[in-house]
Design an enzyme around this catalytic site. Structure first.
Site, PDB file in Angstrom:
ATOM      1  N   HIS A  59     -65.525  38.650  42.793  1.00 27.30           N
ATOM      2  CA  HIS A  59     -65.268  40.001  43.618  1.00 27.30           C
ATOM      3  C   HIS A  59     -65.951  41.318  43.908  1.00 27.30           C
ATOM      4  CE1 HIS A  59     -61.840  37.523  41.513  1.00 27.30           C
ATOM      5  NE2 HIS A  59     -60.773  38.887  41.976  1.00 27.30           N
ATOM      6  N   GLU A  90     -56.700  34.854  53.510  1.00 26.05           N
ATOM      7  CA  GLU A  90     -57.665  35.962  54.503  1.00 26.05           C
ATOM      8  C   GLU A  90     -57.715  35.119  55.863  1.00 26.05           C
ATOM      9  OE1 GLU A  90     -58.324  34.393  51.306  1.00 26.05           O
ATOM     10  OE2 GLU A  90     -58.105  36.730  50.565  1.00 26.05           O
TER      11      GLU A  90
END
Length: 325
Positions: free
Chosen positions: A129, A60
């Site tokens: 998540h 990321e």
């Protein structure tokens, strides 16, 4: 007018902008041939080629750095963070770099970057998540934070975000991806960023929410109607900036307010809305402004999430308190 799920509307928005502007680039983990973990980018690489829709390494921080570099070269990056719970890996790029670009360069540079990411609970995802981290983004000056609740808004807001010259965090609640369909115009249209929407008119109490909690509020309003309580539902749509004109107009009409968020009570957006209402409209209030939010704990494992997540019954309980205050 087409009937679309939210995921279809999001895909359509990216397709519109990839056609509209050759500088739009879509990239992230598995967004190419796989179409992303939720298939939000399905078919886009075949249509627009690997130079404009492409996979990145599972990093990321690298995705964020790439987006900044491309933006400084005149592109309009649309990076996907596969789940927003992974934003900590790219937080410096977002809050330390993208958000400050216009200011630190004296207006010579902008960061026209739209960071897309799924978030939210109720679909039994693994740990890290489902976290609702929009409060973390909303407290960072220089970022716009958008959270649609319908397919129509998802497409129009995403097109607006991609065209915006400043960074936009575009959060997509996973539970809304395929849970219902709505009317979505074909071709291009925009929905204004920073403008709330009154989803249901009412007179007795204002329910303020965003994302999936808008639907919980609508369900609560339907139940409350049976008891003779008329609830107005305001969908913020954008949690930074917040449209306080629409919020206060509703508050001054109903004089009672419940603010709803899926995130933990300490997580920010609802608390800020409550504070602003108390400061700007206290003489219009007939009861304290109450909140519905999740408990101040780490997001639980999936077997317990239905107990932990706020629902329409929690909203009804708080409405009854403000009505009977």
């Amino acid at each position: 007018m087409a009937q679309m799920t939210m995921i279809q509307a999001i895909t359509d928005a990216m397709r519109v902008e990839l056609k509209n502007d050759e500088n739009v680039l879509v990239f992230g983990e598995d967004v190419g041939q796989n179409g992303g973990v939720f298939r939000a980018t399905e078919g886009l690489q075949d249509e627009f080629g690997e130079d404009r829709v492409f996979d990145t390494p599972l990093a990321e921080s690298g995705i964020g750095g790439l987006a900044i570099g491309l933006a400084l070269q005149g592109y309009r990056p649309v990076p996907e963070i596969q789940f927003f719970g992974f934003v900590y890996e790219v937080i410096d790029s977002i809050s330390g770099q993208m958000a400050r670009m216009r200011y630190r360069s004296g207006g010579h540079h902008t960061a026209p970057i739209t960071v897309r990411a799924p978030f939210g609970g109720g679909v039994h995802t693994p740990e890290m998540h489902a976290d609702s981290l929009e409060g973390l983004m909303a407290q960072q000056p220089g970022l716009k934070v958008v959270i649609p609740s319908t397919p129509y808004e998802a497409k129009g807001l995403l097109i607006s975000a991609i065209r915006d010259n400043d960074p936009v965090i575009f959060l997509e609640h996973m539970k809304l991806y395929r849970s219902f369909r709505g009317e979505v115009p074909e071709g291009e249209y925009t929905v204004e960023i920073g403008k709330a929407d009154v989803k249901k008119e009412g007179n007795d109490v204002t329910l303020i929410a965003y994302g999936a909690m808008v639907h919980a509020c609508l369900k609560a309003a339907e139940e409350l109607e049976k008891d003779g309580i008329s609830a107005e539902v305001v969908d913020l749509r954008t949690v930074s900036p917040i449209d306080y004109d629409t919020v206060l107009e509703s508050v001054k009409k109903t004089n009672r307010v419940v603010v709803v968020q899926e995130a933990q009570r300490q997580a920010g957006v609802a608390a800020n809305v409550v504070a602003e209402i108390q400061e700007r409209a206290i003489l219009h209030l007939e009861a304290p402004v109450l909140r519905v939010a999740a408990a101040d704990t780490i997001y639980p494992f999936s077997d317990a999430e239905e107990v932990w997540l706020p629902n329409h019954q929690d909203i009804i309980e708080k409405v009854n308190i403000v009505i009977n205050f």
